[in-house]
Scaffold this active site. Structure first.
Site, PDB file in Angstrom:
ATOM      1  N   GLU A   1       0.857  -1.066  -0.217  1.00 16.86           N
ATOM      2  CA  GLU A   1      -0.347  -0.414   0.083  1.00 16.86           C
ATOM      3  C   GLU A   1       1.133   2.107  -0.240  1.00 16.86           C
ATOM      4  OE1 GLU A   1      -2.586   0.543   3.657  1.00 16.86           O
ATOM      5  OE2 GLU A   1      -2.962   2.769   2.999  1.00 16.86           O
TER       6      GLU A   1
ATOM      7  N   ARG B   1       0.120  10.392   0.316  1.00 17.44           N
ATOM      8  CA  ARG B   1       1.059  11.679   1.207  1.00 17.44           C
ATOM      9  C   ARG B   1       1.611  12.097   0.564  1.00 17.44           C
ATOM     10  NH1 ARG B   1       0.913   8.337   6.977  1.00 17.44           N
ATOM     11  NH2 ARG B   1      -1.038   6.931   6.087  1.00 17.44           N
TER      12      ARG B   1
ATOM     13  N   THR C   1      -4.471   5.480   1.603  1.00 19.04           N
ATOM     14  CA  THR C   1      -4.863   7.253   2.125  1.00 19.04           C
ATOM     15  C   THR C   1      -5.302   8.096   1.213  1.00 19.04           C
ATOM     16  OG1 THR C   1      -2.971   7.737   3.256  1.00 19.04           O
ATOM     17  CG2 THR C   1      -4.438   9.327   3.439  1.00 19.04           C
TER      18      THR C   1
ATOM     19  N   LYS D   1     -10.953  -2.105   6.699  1.00 18.75           N
ATOM     20  CA  LYS D   1      -9.524  -1.622   7.743  1.00 18.75           C
ATOM     21  C   LYS D   1     -10.301  -1.407   8.579  1.00 18.75           C
ATOM     22  CE  LYS D   1      -6.219   1.611   7.182  1.00 18.75           C
ATOM     23  NZ  LYS D   1      -4.629   2.960   6.261  1.00 18.75           N
TER      24      LYS D   1
HETATM   25  C1  3PG Z   1      -0.862   4.619   8.450  1.00 12.96           C
HETATM   26  O1  3PG Z   1      -2.486   5.323   7.641  1.00 12.96           O
HETATM   27  O2  3PG Z   1       0.066   5.034   8.758  1.00 12.96           O
HETATM   28  C2  3PG Z   1      -1.054   3.307   8.747  1.00 12.96           C
HETATM   29  O3  3PG Z   1      -2.636   2.749   9.285  1.00 12.96           O
HETATM   30  C3  3PG Z   1      -0.028   2.994   9.540  1.00 12.96           C
HETATM   31  O4  3PG Z   1      -0.459   2.874  11.026  1.00 12.96           O
HETATM   32  P1  3PG Z   1       1.053   2.934  11.512  1.00 12.96           P
HETATM   33  O5  3PG Z   1       1.977   3.543  10.901  1.00 12.96           O
HETATM   34  O6  3PG Z   1       0.657   2.562  12.784  1.00 12.96           O
HETATM   35  O7  3PG Z   1       1.980   0.917  11.417  1.00 12.96           O
END
Ligand code: 3PG
Length: 212
Positions: A44, A48, A72, A132
């Site tokens: 994924e 961002r 995201t 999710k």
């Molecule tokens: C995110 O969107 O940043 C994910 O949920 C990852 O979370 P993490 O960095 O706590 O694994």
């Protein structure tokens, strides 16, 4: 290698989906190769950073064994941009009616985010049965997932947010957890140091985690 077309089939490929926020386009392909070599082929890429779509495009083109998706994804426009960049799936921390409609219209597998039972029910009604659970650790963690298993028997979850190698096994032991998401397999310092061998080792350890 076969590329599954629905979200449950994609989640079934791996116990852990690495959540990757890529800052430098040149990191994308070696990072993806390290994770795939370690056994984590579903990736994924969060939308961002300025270079996220470029990174996604490069992985889709140059790492054929990866099943790369966009994370995201917050609106219908990003959903379409991700699809055009070669994303095989899209992930959102939540969901909106516009996003659900874009997913349904495009046919691109979609993993929408939920934090409450009502949100999960609403998405279940629309046919999204793999969700999710975000942010998993602060939204109730294991306790939430155990409590919703009987009433939400038709739904499964990919908990993400605050999960690491120590807590992932407990999440993965639950029958309503399809896989977990997390950034721990590609720590920022390892990416900045271009420690691809170290990241491959982290991926290999995560790939060995068992599901029920
Ligand atoms: C995110 O969107 O940043 C994910 O949920 C990852 O979370 P993490 O960095 O706590 O694994």
């Amino acid at each position: 290698m076969d590329k599954p077309r629905d979200m449950a089939a994609i989640a079934a490929l791996v116990p852990v989906i690495p959540v990757l926020t890529i800052e430098h386009p040149g990191d994308a392909v070696p990072l993806a190769r390290a994770l795939v070599s370690g056994g984590l082929r579903v990736l994924e890429i969060t939308l961002r950073t300025e270079v996220a779509l470029e990174a996604l495009r490069a992985i889709a083109r140059d790492v054929p064994d990866a099943v790369v998706g966009a994370g995201t994804v917050l609106n219908a426009q990003q959903f379409e941009q991700a699809r055009q960049a070669g994303a095989r799936f899209a992930v959102s921390p939540g969901c909106t009616p516009a996003l659900a409609a874009a997913a349904t219209a495009s046919g691109l597998p979609f993993l929408p985010g939920v934090q409450t039972v009502s949100e999960a029910m609403a998405l279940g009604e629309q046919g999204f049965t793999l969700l999710k659970f975000f942010p998993a650790d602060v939204a109730g963690g294991l306790g939430w997932l155990k409590a919703v298993a009987p009433p939400l028997a038709g739904l499964r979850f990919c908990p993400t947010g605050g999960i690491g190698p120590d807590t992932a096994p407990a999440y993965l032991s639950l029958a309503n957890v399809a896989c977990v998401g997390g950034s721990w397999v590609a720590p920022k310092n390892a990416v900045n140091a271009k420690d691809w061998a170290g990241i491959e080792r982290l991926a290999a350890a995560a790939a060995k985690l068992k599901r029920p």
